[in-house]
Design a protein around this motif. Structure first.
Motif, PDB file in Angstrom:
ATOM      1  N   VAL A 155      60.727  59.534-123.757  1.00 18.98           N
ATOM      2  CA  VAL A 155      61.742  58.572-123.305  1.00 18.98           C
ATOM      3  C   VAL A 155      62.823  59.334-122.533  1.00 18.98           C
ATOM      4  N   LEU A 159      66.598  55.407-120.299  1.00 20.77           N
ATOM      5  CA  LEU A 159      66.181  54.348-121.226  1.00 20.77           C
ATOM      6  C   LEU A 159      66.857  54.471-122.586  1.00 20.77           C
ATOM      7  N   LYS A 162      67.800  51.484-125.243  1.00 22.69           N
ATOM      8  CA  LYS A 162      67.218  50.183-124.892  1.00 22.69           C
ATOM      9  C   LYS A 162      66.235  49.734-125.965  1.00 22.69           C
ATOM     10  N   GLU A 166      63.861  44.840-123.929  1.00 18.86           N
ATOM     11  CA  GLU A 166      64.450  45.095-122.614  1.00 18.86           C
ATOM     12  C   GLU A 166      63.454  45.780-121.677  1.00 18.86           C
ATOM     13  N   LEU A 167      62.619  46.654-122.242  1.00 20.09           N
ATOM     14  CA  LEU A 167      61.593  47.288-121.406  1.00 20.09           C
ATOM     15  C   LEU A 167      60.544  46.277-120.964  1.00 20.09           C
ATOM     16  N   SER A 169      57.433  45.765-121.451  1.00 18.85           N
ATOM     17  CA  SER A 169      56.268  46.378-120.803  1.00 18.85           C
ATOM     18  C   SER A 169      55.038  45.473-120.810  1.00 18.85           C
ATOM     19  N   VAL A 218      59.826  52.059-114.343  1.00 17.50           N
ATOM     20  CA  VAL A 218      60.704  52.031-115.511  1.00 17.50           C
ATOM     21  C   VAL A 218      61.065  53.429-115.986  1.00 17.50           C
ATOM     22  N   ILE A 219      60.071  54.237-116.290  1.00 18.65           N
ATOM     23  CA  ILE A 219      60.326  55.519-116.938  1.00 18.65           C
ATOM     24  C   ILE A 219      60.911  56.543-115.977  1.00 18.65           C
TER      25      ILE A 219
END
Length: 221
Positions: A155, A159, A162, A166-167, A169, A218-219
């Motif tokens: 992570v 992030l 979170k 919220e992610l 995925s 995202v990441i």
């Protein structure tokens, strides 16, 4: 099942590493190799280690091979010996036989013999390293099929704090975070309300394309 017994045929770099890892995890391991020097070196690490020709049926019978739960043929430099050893392990009643292959043709031959699982250590390690080079947060990568993988990713700071909600995925990228590894332990099947923090490890499953998209958007933002 710690009462499982393994036999590893061929104590080269791959075979010896695998055998020692099994022993360290509490399993009984018999190592077989034709090289007396290698066997002597490994004898202090394994449950048993013997100098023997694994292509000789009488020799394998005398070692009680049929009593082992799993046999791993780790011979890489002699395809004929690899194939003969795999045949004998199957015929002598070893419940599960795994074999190392050094080429696709070698792997196909082993598969036709009924070997339960074929591994390609050099190829698989090359793929892992390549993925790690192009994906900085990627710790490990395992193919589940041609299209699906399971990966471990750290992570990043962006992030920190979170929630999985919220992610989002699963809804946004169709890949699932199936576990979280934290300092205090691992969370299996985390909920949408679980938080991730910098340095946590996410175990993610999904198609290769979706995992890559999740990482990029995202990441790695």
């Amino acid at each position: 099942m710690k009462n499982q017994q393994f036999v590893v045929v061929g104590l080269g770099r791959f075979g010896s590493s695998l055998a020692m890892e099994l022993v360290e995890n509490g399993y009984e391991v018999l190592g077989i190799d034709r090289n007396e020097e290698i066997v002597n070196d490994m004898s202090e690490f394994l449950t048993h280690a013997v100098v023997a020709d694994a292509s000789d049926e009488d020799t394998l019978r005398s070692l009680g091979i049929r009593n082992f739960d799993c046999g791993i043929v780790a011979i890489g430099d002699d395809i004929q010996m690899s194939i003969l050893s795999a045949i004998l392990l199957k015929e002598l009643g070893v419940k599960k036989v795994i074999a190392k292959a050094i080429s696709l043709l070698h792997g196909r031959a082993l598969e036709k013999l009924g070997v339960d699982r074929i591994v390609y250590p050099e190829r698989d390690m090359g793929k892992r390293v390549a993925h790690q080079l192009v994906t900085p947060n990627l710790l490990d990568y395992i193919d589940l099929s041609d299209n699906y993988s399971i990966v471990e990713m750290t992570v990043p700071r962006c992030l920190n704090g979170k929630t999985l909600s919220e992610l989002n995925s699963r809804a946004r990228y169709n890949c699932s975070i199936v576990a979280l590894q934290k300092n205090e332990g691992i969370i299996i099947a985390p909920t949408a309300l679980d938080h991730v923090h910098t340095g946590d490890i996410m175990i993610i499953i999904g198609t290769n394309d979706n995992i890559e998209r999740f990482d990029e958007e995202v990441i790695s933002q």
